[in-house]
Every structure is written in C-alpha cells, then in structure tokens.
Scaffold this motif. Structure first.
Motif, PDB file in Angstrom:
ATOM      1  N   UNK A 118       0.809  -1.219   0.000  1.00  0.00           N
ATOM      2  CA  UNK A 118       0.000   0.000   0.000  1.00  0.00           C
ATOM      3  C   UNK A 118       0.844   1.272   0.000  1.00  0.00           C
ATOM      4  N   UNK A 119       2.178   1.123  -0.158  1.00  0.00           N
ATOM      5  CA  UNK A 119       3.057   2.295  -0.190  1.00  0.00           C
ATOM      6  C   UNK A 119       3.647   2.649   1.155  1.00  0.00           C
ATOM      7  N   UNK A 120       3.110   2.061   2.237  1.00  0.00           N
ATOM      8  CA  UNK A 120       3.689   2.280   3.553  1.00  0.00           C
ATOM      9  C   UNK A 120       4.974   1.466   3.697  1.00  0.00           C
ATOM     10  N   UNK A 121       5.835   1.902   4.599  1.00  0.00           N
ATOM     11  CA  UNK A 121       7.081   1.185   4.857  1.00  0.00           C
ATOM     12  C   UNK A 121       7.169   0.899   6.350  1.00  0.00           C
ATOM     13  N   UNK A 122       7.536  -0.339   6.688  1.00  0.00           N
ATOM     14  CA  UNK A 122       7.685  -0.766   8.082  1.00  0.00           C
ATOM     15  C   UNK A 122       9.171  -0.845   8.418  1.00  0.00           C
ATOM     16  N   UNK A 123       9.534  -0.266   9.547  1.00  0.00           N
ATOM     17  CA  UNK A 123      10.932  -0.239   9.962  1.00  0.00           C
ATOM     18  C   UNK A 123      11.062  -0.797  11.371  1.00  0.00           C
ATOM     19  N   UNK A 124      11.947  -1.786  11.517  1.00  0.00           N
ATOM     20  CA  UNK A 124      12.337  -2.227  12.851  1.00  0.00           C
ATOM     21  C   UNK A 124      13.423  -1.269  13.316  1.00  0.00           C
ATOM     22  N   UNK A 125      13.074  -0.389  14.254  1.00  0.00           N
ATOM     23  CA  UNK A 125      13.969   0.690  14.674  1.00  0.00           C
ATOM     24  C   UNK A 125      14.966   0.260  15.738  1.00  0.00           C
ATOM     25  N   UNK A 126      14.911  -1.010  16.147  1.00  0.00           N
ATOM     26  CA  UNK A 126      15.794  -1.466  17.205  1.00  0.00           C
ATOM     27  C   UNK A 126      15.247  -1.096  18.568  1.00  0.00           C
ATOM     28  N   UNK A 127      16.018  -1.394  19.612  1.00  0.00           N
ATOM     29  CA  UNK A 127      15.561  -1.172  20.982  1.00  0.00           C
ATOM     30  C   UNK A 127      15.925   0.223  21.458  1.00  0.00           C
ATOM     31  N   UNK A 128      15.022   0.885  22.189  1.00  0.00           N
ATOM     32  CA  UNK A 128      15.360   2.187  22.773  1.00  0.00           C
ATOM     33  C   UNK A 128      16.449   2.034  23.829  1.00  0.00           C
ATOM     34  N   UNK A 264       1.981   8.440  11.647  1.00  0.00           N
ATOM     35  CA  UNK A 264       2.857   7.287  11.803  1.00  0.00           C
ATOM     36  C   UNK A 264       2.224   6.349  12.819  1.00  0.00           C
ATOM     37  N   UNK A 265       2.504   5.056  12.690  1.00  0.00           N
ATOM     38  CA  UNK A 265       2.057   4.094  13.712  1.00  0.00           C
ATOM     39  C   UNK A 265       3.282   3.500  14.383  1.00  0.00           C
ATOM     40  N   UNK A 266       3.318   3.565  15.716  1.00  0.00           N
ATOM     41  CA  UNK A 266       4.453   3.085  16.489  1.00  0.00           C
ATOM     42  C   UNK A 266       3.990   1.986  17.433  1.00  0.00           C
ATOM     43  N   UNK A 267       4.724   0.871  17.439  1.00  0.00           N
ATOM     44  CA  UNK A 267       4.427  -0.247  18.336  1.00  0.00           C
ATOM     45  C   UNK A 267       5.654  -0.554  19.182  1.00  0.00           C
ATOM     46  N   UNK A 268       5.421  -0.782  20.485  1.00  0.00           N
ATOM     47  CA  UNK A 268       6.515  -1.170  21.390  1.00  0.00           C
ATOM     48  C   UNK A 268       5.947  -1.990  22.529  1.00  0.00           C
ATOM     49  N   UNK A 269       6.523  -3.166  22.755  1.00  0.00           N
ATOM     50  CA  UNK A 269       6.019  -4.087  23.774  1.00  0.00           C
ATOM     51  C   UNK A 269       6.763  -3.972  25.096  1.00  0.00           C
ATOM     52  N   UNK A 270       7.524  -2.893  25.273  1.00  0.00           N
ATOM     53  CA  UNK A 270       8.146  -2.642  26.561  1.00  0.00           C
ATOM     54  C   UNK A 270       9.352  -3.522  26.828  1.00  0.00           C
ATOM     55  N   UNK A 271       9.509  -3.907  28.089  1.00  0.00           N
ATOM     56  CA  UNK A 271      10.623  -4.750  28.508  1.00  0.00           C
ATOM     57  C   UNK A 271      10.052  -6.091  28.943  1.00  0.00           C
ATOM     58  N   UNK A 272      10.463  -7.153  28.260  1.00  0.00           N
ATOM     59  CA  UNK A 272       9.940  -8.496  28.523  1.00  0.00           C
ATOM     60  C   UNK A 272      11.092  -9.377  29.007  1.00  0.00           C
ATOM     61  N   UNK A 275      14.467  -7.946  28.805  1.00  0.00           N
ATOM     62  CA  UNK A 275      14.971  -7.621  27.460  1.00  0.00           C
ATOM     63  C   UNK A 275      14.144  -6.467  26.899  1.00  0.00           C
ATOM     64  N   UNK A 276      14.812  -5.376  26.542  1.00  0.00           N
ATOM     65  CA  UNK A 276      14.126  -4.230  25.951  1.00  0.00           C
ATOM     66  C   UNK A 276      13.723  -4.586  24.520  1.00  0.00           C
ATOM     67  N   UNK A 277      12.433  -4.521  24.239  1.00  0.00           N
ATOM     68  CA  UNK A 277      11.918  -4.915  22.924  1.00  0.00           C
ATOM     69  C   UNK A 277      12.183  -3.835  21.865  1.00  0.00           C
ATOM     70  N   UNK A 278      12.209  -4.250  20.611  1.00  0.00           N
ATOM     71  CA  UNK A 278      12.425  -3.315  19.513  1.00  0.00           C
ATOM     72  C   UNK A 278      11.160  -2.499  19.228  1.00  0.00           C
ATOM     73  N   UNK A 279      11.360  -1.318  18.689  1.00  0.00           N
ATOM     74  CA  UNK A 279      10.261  -0.436  18.304  1.00  0.00           C
ATOM     75  C   UNK A 279       9.985  -0.616  16.811  1.00  0.00           C
ATOM     76  N   UNK A 280       8.717  -0.761  16.452  1.00  0.00           N
ATOM     77  CA  UNK A 280       8.317  -0.917  15.045  1.00  0.00           C
ATOM     78  C   UNK A 280       7.560   0.333  14.612  1.00  0.00           C
ATOM     79  N   UNK A 281       8.001   0.910  13.490  1.00  0.00           N
ATOM     80  CA  UNK A 281       7.369   2.113  12.944  1.00  0.00           C
ATOM     81  C   UNK A 281       6.826   1.824  11.547  1.00  0.00           C
ATOM     82  N   UNK A 282       5.606   2.264  11.279  1.00  0.00           N
ATOM     83  CA  UNK A 282       5.015   2.152   9.934  1.00  0.00           C
ATOM     84  C   UNK A 282       4.576   3.544   9.504  1.00  0.00           C
TER      85      UNK A 282
END
Length: 295
Positions: A118-128, A264-272, A275-282
């Motif tokens: 759909x023209x959007x791009x998803x990026x795994x931005x790594x862990x904060x 933008x849509x940002x997803x982050x599952x916190x610390x599990x 382990x600090x989880x990666x941030x996903x941006x679309x």
C-alpha cells in the motif's frame, strides 16, 4: 579552486519530513564538505531539505546497504526514522535491489526495513536506549521525579518566559528529550526547543519532542530536531515519544502519532524478561521529483 561537478539526486519525504537522497554507489560523492551539504539543503539557495541521505555500499555481511545522514546544518547524525523509510523506497524504485525486507547499516546498528504493497514502509527501529551514558545524557545536578517506570528530569532553561520542563530522555540511535504538553499548537517548540537542543546536559545535543496525548493509543507530536529546527515529522522522535509515554503509564501500544506532515504508527512491547523490545514504525515514503545539480 575545486572543479564543479554534477550530481544526480532524488527529492523525497516521509510524512512531510523531506530529504535529498543521493546514490553514492553509482556516482562519486567523496570529499563533499559540511558547507556543501549545508548549501544543498538550503531552501532558498539549494534544493532544500531537512536531511540529506547518502546511499552507499556496506562492508558488513549482515547488511545489504549502508546509508549516512546529514542534517540541514551539514552535520552528520546517527539515525533518522523517516529517512530510513525513504531509503528503502529509493533503493527499490532505483532498482538497486529487489530484496524486501532489506537490511541497512546506519551509524551504530543495522535496521530491517520492509515495503508494504500500500506504499507504507515498516521499519524495525531497534531497541530504545535508557542508559544516560549511552544516550549521551549527563543528569548530574538535575532535579528528577519518577512517573511509573520513567524517570523525568527538570531542564533549567535561561529564557525568562520559561520555568524549566520535566522531560523523559531516551535514545533511538539519536538522543531525544520528550515532554507532555496540554496543547500542541501553543507549545513553545521553536523558542524552547532551540534551547533544549543545546542544553549542556546533552553533549551531542538533543531532539526536543512535545507530545499531546489524545487517548491511550493516539498522540499529537511536534519535534525540534538537532541541526534542522522544527520538522513536519520526525520518525525517531515519534518512537521516542511513544516509548516515553508507555513508560510513564500514559499510552498503550500501538500508538497513532499525528505529526504536522502525516500519521505514523508506532508499536513497542516494553521490557519483557529484562529484554528491551524493539520499536516498530510504519509510515509513508514518497518520491517528489528527481533532478541534477552542480556542486
């Protein structure tokens, strides 16, 4: 006297955050000075952009490409979320690769990027990053307070109209100071952001983010970026704001981030399990035009 040379460029934007993208694989872009980068980014005397993205070959076996980022002031920086989306669109559109997803080397890490149909791009931005030394951030002598899992710091500011702001500090490969405001439109982004950017607590300067919370899954955001001033959108700033908001107990993933240039849509599952989880941006990545200029 240096001889002039012509370079090909592509103008792109991600939610209004605009870029000059240069193919450093098929043309020689060596030896360009900070002043020349600044001239290219100048909106009156150059092409005009918030940042310049330079696409290069990588020596890393775990990456497909490398890209470098230069701010409008000509200084090189570590990370750019909206730029990474434009990078993957550029590489695919230019036929430099057919791989999807792609892995790209930036200053300190390798990002994974995937173009959607759909023209959007998803990026795994790594862990904060929260460790002050790694941001880098020097909190010595600053007043602080705890809000849920987030430590907030008071930044004393010199401007007489300001009385200091409590900010959450996080790195997404580049440093961010995020504060919550009641109304994004009246927030002193231009005045205060310029002072926060150069606050002595941040030895490599900082991006100043202003977040208005609409509900637990939606915010408005403005960012005063290092070396560029306020931009229409900031991808790493959106990630940092959402991470800070979740750590403060104010937001739940995923979060829609409304910037002045788009959403933008940002997803982050916190610390599990520690382990600090990666941030996903679309978000979007759009080509505006291509051209040739002389430097």
């Amino acid at each position: 006297m240096h001889a002039k040379r012509k370079i090909r460029f592509t103008k792109m934007h991600g939610a209004g955050n605009d870029f000059i993208v240069l193919n450093g694989i098929h043309q020689d872009l060596s030896g360009i000075s900070q002043q020349q980068w600044q001239s290219l980014a100048h909106r009156q005397f150059g092409i005009g952009a918030d940042q310049i993205l330079l696409v290069e070959k990588t020596d890393r076996p775990d990456a497909d490409f490398k890209y470098r980022i230069f701010n409008a002031d000509g200084g090189e920086v570590e990370q750019c979320g909206n730029g990474s989306r434009c990078f993957v669109r550029f590489v695919l559109d230019q036929g430099l690769s057919q791989k999807n997803p792609l892995r790209v080397e930036v200053a300190h890490t390798v990002l994974t990027l995937k173009a959607h149909d759909d023209g959007q791009v998803e990026v795994d931005m790594g862990a904060p990053i929260f460790e002050p030394n790694n941001i880098p951030f020097i909190p010595n002598g600053l007043a602080s307070m705890q809000e849920f899992h987030e430590t907030l710091y008071a930044l004393p500011l010199e401007h007489p109209a300001m009385h200091g702001s409590f900010v959450g500090v996080v790195s997404m490969g580049n440093p961010h100071a995020v504060q919550v405001v009641g109304d994004i439109e009246s927030a002193p982004v231009l005045l205060e952001g310029a002072e926060i950017e150069r606050h002595p607590a941040f030895p490599k300067r900082v991006n100043a983010g202003y977040m208005q919370i609409i509900n637990r899954n939606e915010i408005k955001l403005r960012v005063y970026e290092r070396g560029a001033g306020e931009t229409l959108a900031c991808g790493t700033g959106a990630c940092a704001a959402v991470v800070s908001g979740i750590r403060r107990g104010l937001l739940d993933s995923p979060v829609k981030v409304h910037t002045r240039g788009g959403d933008l849509q940002i997803s982050w599952n916190g610390i599990v399990n520690d382990v600090v989880q990666n941030v996903i941006m679309i978000g979007p990545a759009v080509t505006v035009f291509e051209g040739e200029t002389e430097i």
